[in-house]
Enzyme design. Structure first.
Site, PDB file in Angstrom:
ATOM      1  CG  ASN A   8      -1.733   1.233   1.387  1.00 25.07           C
ATOM      2  OD1 ASN A   8      -1.767   2.072   0.477  1.00 25.07           O
ATOM      3  ND2 ASN A   8      -2.407   1.373   2.520  1.00 25.07           N
ATOM      4  CD1 TRP A   9       3.332   0.930  -2.955  1.00 21.81           C
ATOM      5  CD2 TRP A   9       3.278   2.098  -4.879  1.00 21.81           C
ATOM      6  NE1 TRP A   9       3.926   0.168  -3.942  1.00 21.81           N
ATOM      7  CE2 TRP A   9       3.908   0.860  -5.128  1.00 21.81           C
ATOM      8  CE3 TRP A   9       3.125   2.999  -5.946  1.00 21.81           C
ATOM      9  CZ2 TRP A   9       4.382   0.496  -6.395  1.00 21.81           C
ATOM     10  CZ3 TRP A   9       3.596   2.651  -7.212  1.00 21.81           C
ATOM     11  CH2 TRP A   9       4.222   1.401  -7.424  1.00 21.81           C
ATOM     12  CE  LYS A  10      -0.138   3.106   4.846  1.00 20.49           C
ATOM     13  NZ  LYS A  10      -0.030   3.186   6.312  1.00 20.49           N
TER      14      LYS A  10
ATOM     15  CG  HIS B 253      -5.784   1.889   5.341  1.00 23.76           C
ATOM     16  ND1 HIS B 253      -5.313   2.793   6.269  1.00 23.76           N
ATOM     17  CD2 HIS B 253      -4.792   1.002   5.130  1.00 23.76           C
ATOM     18  CE1 HIS B 253      -4.067   2.460   6.582  1.00 23.76           C
ATOM     19  NE2 HIS B 253      -3.729   1.381   5.912  1.00 23.76           N
TER      20      HIS B 253
ATOM     21  CD  GLU C 263      -2.797   5.405   6.928  1.00 20.76           C
ATOM     22  OE1 GLU C 263      -2.831   5.454   5.689  1.00 20.76           O
ATOM     23  OE2 GLU C 263      -1.831   4.917   7.569  1.00 20.76           O
TER      24      GLU C 263
ATOM     25  CD  GLU D  72      -3.340  -2.389   7.300  1.00 23.04           C
ATOM     26  OE1 GLU D  72      -2.328  -2.696   6.669  1.00 23.04           O
ATOM     27  OE2 GLU D  72      -3.886  -1.275   7.207  1.00 23.04           O
TER      28      GLU D  72
ATOM     29  N   GLY E  71       2.794   2.343  10.814  1.00 23.05           N
ATOM     30  CA  GLY E  71       3.746   3.435  10.661  1.00 23.05           C
ATOM     31  C   GLY E  71       4.493   3.788  11.934  1.00 23.05           C
TER      32      GLY E  71
ATOM     33  CB  SER F  61       5.485  -1.825  12.039  1.00 27.15           C
ATOM     34  OG  SER F  61       5.150  -0.466  12.276  1.00 27.15           O
TER      35      SER F  61
END
Ligand code: 13P
Length: 257
Positions: free
Chosen positions: A12-14, A98, A100, A168, A174, A213
Site C-alpha cells: 500500500n503505497w499510500k 483502511h 487512515e 491492521e 507506521g 510495521s
C-alpha cells in the site's frame, strides 16, 4: 501461512509515488515477480499512477489495486473516483476501510459495506481492513472491536469472490511497533473463526493479511503463523529491497511447507 491458501504480499503505497517514481517501482516489482513464484504480489499506487503502473504490470501476474473508491458508479461527487473508473484505469483490486480512511476521513462500517458492494458490482476484488486502536487494545476490547467491524461487512465479503481481509492494528501502523506474532495470530484466528461461523468455504479460502510495521526483520515470524496468509505493507513497500525481502520470506515459507 497455510499451504491451502496462496500467500498475498500487498504494497500500500499510500500518498507516495504518484508519478514517474511509482512507475519505476512498478518496474522493479515486475522484476521481482519471477523470483517469488507461488506468491501473489499486489501494489496499490495512488490514483494518479494506477494507469501507468497497470500498463507496466500487464501480463506479469502482479495485481494492481486502488486505495479507495466512491460507492456510486458515477455522478456529481466532485473529486471522487468510482469503481468502474478504477477498472478502466487497469486496477483489479481495491483496498476498503483502511484505518487512515476511518480515522481521517470519517469512514463508517456502513460506508465500508457500501464500498465493498460497489467494488464487487464492478468486478474489483476488495481487501477489507479491520483493526483496533491502542486505547481499545489497552482496554482489552480488541476482539470486540475487530469482531464488530467484520460482522458489519460479512455479508458483503461473502458476496465478493476472493475478497481478502487485512488485520491492521492501528497502533502498529507506521510506528515501527508490530504486533507480536502470537498476538497477531490470536486475532487472525478469531477472524478465521468468524468467517467459519458464516461458511466453512469462506474461512478456508479467504486470505487474512497482517499489516502494521511489517518489515524484512519480522516478516518470517509473522508469516509463519498458520492464519496469517500474507501482508499489507505500507512503509516497507516503497523500497524494493524491503518489499522483495518480505515477498522472499513468504516464498521461502510456502516452499518449505
Ligand atoms: P506500515 O507498514 O507503514 O506500518 O503501514 C501499514 C499499512 O497501513 C498498510 O496498509
Amino acid at each position: 501461512m497455510n499451504p491451502s491458501r496462496k500467500p498475498l504480499i500487498a504494497g500500500n503505497w499510500k500518498m507516495n509515488l504518484g508519478g514517474l517514481a511509482g512507475l519505476e517501482l512498478a518496474m522493479r516489482v515486475k522484476s521481482l515477480a519471477p523470483q517469488v513464484p507461488g506468491v501473489d504480489l499486489l501494489v496499490a499506487p495512488p490514483f494518479t499512477a494506477i494507469a501507468a503502473v497497470a500498463h507496466e504490470l500487464d501480463g506479469t501476474g502482479v495485481f494492481v489495486a486502488a486505495q479507495n473508491l466512491h460507492q456510486q458508479p458515477s455522478g456529481a461527487f466532485t473529486g471522487e473516483i468510482s469503481a468502474p473508473m478504477l477498472v478502466e484505469s487497469g486496477a483489479t483490486w481495491v483496498i476498503v476501510g483502511h484505518s487512515e480512511r476511518r480515522q481521517f476521513f470519517g469512514e463508517t462500517d456502513a460506508g465500508v459495506d457500501a464500498k465493498i458492494r460497489a467494488a464487487t458490482a464492478a468486478s474489483l476484488t476488495p481487501i477489507v481492513c479491520v483493526g483496533e486502536s491502542l486505547a481499545e487494545r489497552e482496554a482489552g476490547r480488541t476482539l470486540e472491536v475487530v469482531g464488530a467491524q467484520l460482522a458489519a461487512v460479512l455479508d458483503a465479503i461473502e458476496g465478493a469472490d476472493g475478497a481478502a481481509v487485512a488485520y491492521e492494528p492501528v497502533w502498529a501502523i507506521g510506528t515501527g511497533k508490530n504486533a507480536s506474532p502470537g498476538d497477531a495470530e490470536a486475532v487472525h484466528c478469531a477472524i478465521r473463526g468468524w468467517l467459519a461461523a458464516r461458511s466453512e468455504a469462506l474461512a478456508r479460502t479467504t486470505r487474512v493479511l497482517y499489516g502494521g510495521s511489517l518489515k524484512p526483520d519480522n516478516a518470517a515470524a509473522l508469516l509463519a503463523q498458520s492464519n496469517i496468509d500474507g501482508g499489507l505493507i505500507g512503509g516497507a513497500s516503497l523500497d524494493i529491497a524491503s518489499f522483495g525481502a518480505i515477498a522472499s520470506a513468504a516464498f521461502a515459507h510456502a516452499r518449505n511447507n
